[in-house]
Design a protein around this motif. Sequence first.
Motif, PDB file in Angstrom:
ATOM      1  N   ASN A 247      -9.022 -38.046  33.962  1.00  0.00           N
ATOM      2  CA  ASN A 247      -7.959 -37.097  34.318  1.00  0.00           C
ATOM      3  C   ASN A 247      -6.932 -36.987  33.181  1.00  0.00           C
ATOM      4  OD1 ASN A 247      -6.170 -35.415  35.604  1.00  0.00           O
ATOM      5  ND2 ASN A 247      -6.110 -36.565  37.524  1.00  0.00           N
TER       6      ASN A 247
ATOM      7  N   GLY B 148       3.177 -28.482  46.641  1.00  0.00           N
ATOM      8  CA  GLY B 148       2.975 -29.768  46.003  1.00  0.00           C
ATOM      9  C   GLY B 148       3.496 -30.897  46.861  1.00  0.00           C
TER      10      GLY B 148
ATOM     11  N   GLY C 244       0.164 -34.227  43.958  1.00  0.00           N
ATOM     12  CA  GLY C 244      -0.743 -33.088  43.808  1.00  0.00           C
ATOM     13  C   GLY C 244       0.023 -31.781  43.829  1.00  0.00           C
ATOM     14  N   ILE C 245      -0.423 -30.863  42.985  1.00  0.00           N
ATOM     15  CA  ILE C 245       0.184 -29.534  42.904  1.00  0.00           C
ATOM     16  C   ILE C 245      -0.914 -28.500  43.145  1.00  0.00           C
ATOM     17  CG2 ILE C 245       1.464 -27.916  41.434  1.00  0.00           C
ATOM     18  CD1 ILE C 245       3.017 -30.502  42.113  1.00  0.00           C
ATOM     19  N   ASP C 246      -0.607 -27.507  43.950  1.00  0.00           N
ATOM     20  CA  ASP C 246      -1.535 -26.398  44.197  1.00  0.00           C
ATOM     21  C   ASP C 246      -2.001 -25.834  42.849  1.00  0.00           C
ATOM     22  OD1 ASP C 246      -2.445 -23.680  44.549  1.00  0.00           O
ATOM     23  OD2 ASP C 246      -1.504 -23.693  46.537  1.00  0.00           O
ATOM     24  N   PRO C 247      -3.305 -25.643  42.690  1.00  0.00           N
ATOM     25  CA  PRO C 247      -3.817 -25.146  41.402  1.00  0.00           C
ATOM     26  C   PRO C 247      -3.120 -23.878  40.914  1.00  0.00           C
ATOM     27  CG  PRO C 247      -5.645 -25.819  42.792  1.00  0.00           C
ATOM     28  CD  PRO C 247      -4.402 -25.947  43.636  1.00  0.00           C
ATOM     29  N   ASP C 248      -2.687 -23.033  41.820  1.00  0.00           N
ATOM     30  CA  ASP C 248      -2.015 -21.792  41.410  1.00  0.00           C
ATOM     31  C   ASP C 248      -0.621 -22.035  40.834  1.00  0.00           C
ATOM     32  OD1 ASP C 248      -4.161 -20.320  42.224  1.00  0.00           O
ATOM     33  OD2 ASP C 248      -3.305 -19.786  44.172  1.00  0.00           O
ATOM     34  N   TYR C 249      -0.116 -23.247  40.977  1.00  0.00           N
ATOM     35  CA  TYR C 249       1.260 -23.535  40.553  1.00  0.00           C
ATOM     36  C   TYR C 249       1.339 -24.628  39.489  1.00  0.00           C
ATOM     37  CZ  TYR C 249       2.798 -20.632  44.431  1.00  0.00           C
ATOM     38  OH  TYR C 249       3.011 -19.571  45.274  1.00  0.00           O
ATOM     39  N   ARG C 250       0.190 -24.986  38.923  1.00  0.00           N
ATOM     40  CA  ARG C 250       0.208 -26.049  37.918  1.00  0.00           C
ATOM     41  C   ARG C 250       0.725 -25.548  36.574  1.00  0.00           C
ATOM     42  NH1 ARG C 250      -5.612 -28.792  39.631  1.00  0.00           N
ATOM     43  NH2 ARG C 250      -4.884 -29.395  41.709  1.00  0.00           N
ATOM     44  N   ARG C 251       1.084 -26.504  35.720  1.00  0.00           N
ATOM     45  CA  ARG C 251       1.596 -26.254  34.373  1.00  0.00           C
ATOM     46  C   ARG C 251       2.896 -25.455  34.380  1.00  0.00           C
ATOM     47  NH1 ARG C 251      -2.234 -27.876  30.566  1.00  0.00           N
ATOM     48  NH2 ARG C 251      -0.444 -27.977  29.168  1.00  0.00           N
ATOM     49  N   ARG C 252       3.705 -25.661  35.396  1.00  0.00           N
ATOM     50  CA  ARG C 252       5.034 -25.037  35.447  1.00  0.00           C
ATOM     51  C   ARG C 252       6.131 -26.102  35.499  1.00  0.00           C
ATOM     52  NH1 ARG C 252       4.628 -20.077  39.802  1.00  0.00           N
ATOM     53  NH2 ARG C 252       2.467 -19.484  39.398  1.00  0.00           N
TER      54      ARG C 252
END
Length: 100
Positions: free
Chosen positions: A57, A3, A22-30
């Motif tokens: 958005n 991110g 921006g956050i890598d999609p694999d690491y979102r909602r954490r």
Amino acid sequence: MIGFVAGDVHASERISWIATIGIDPDYRRRGIGRELLRACEARLKTQRIRLSVRASNDGAIRLYEQEGYQRLEVWQGYYNDGEAAIVMEKDRGMGSDHAP
Ligand SMILES: CC(C)(COP(=O)(O)OP(=O)(O)OC[C@H]1O[C@@H](n2cnc3c(N)ncnc32)[C@H](O)[C@@H]1OP(=O)(O)O)[C@@H](O)C(=O)NCCC(=O)NCCS
């Protein structure tokens, strides 16, 4: 890297902008986006912070509203594909402006 965030101080206007986040999609909602946003804000010494976000958005807008940003204005057709930007502002109400 999972991110990133960047803040931009407009000293003459006494406003800072969150330029990008921006956050890598694999690491979102954490909770990483929230944490990065707060870390960036802590380094910005202006009372007011603004950012712009695509009108569609919803996730990002929800995050910003939770973090104290309010809708300020709409820039119609701001993005290349014609989508509007919503400008949001957080007023930290410190009483005095700590801008350099
Ligand atoms: C917007 C972004 C940075 C959020 O990062 P994140 O690490 O996923 O955010 P967090 O985990 O800290 O989310 C905090 C809260 O924001 C809200 N939120 C974030 N993403 C959301 C989504 N896709 N849908 C709904 N709510 C969302 C939720 O309320 C969330 O809390 P919860 O997970 O407990 O429900 C990330 O989705 C991203 O990189 N998106 C693509 C790039 C982008 O849109 N950047 C912003 C441009 S202005």
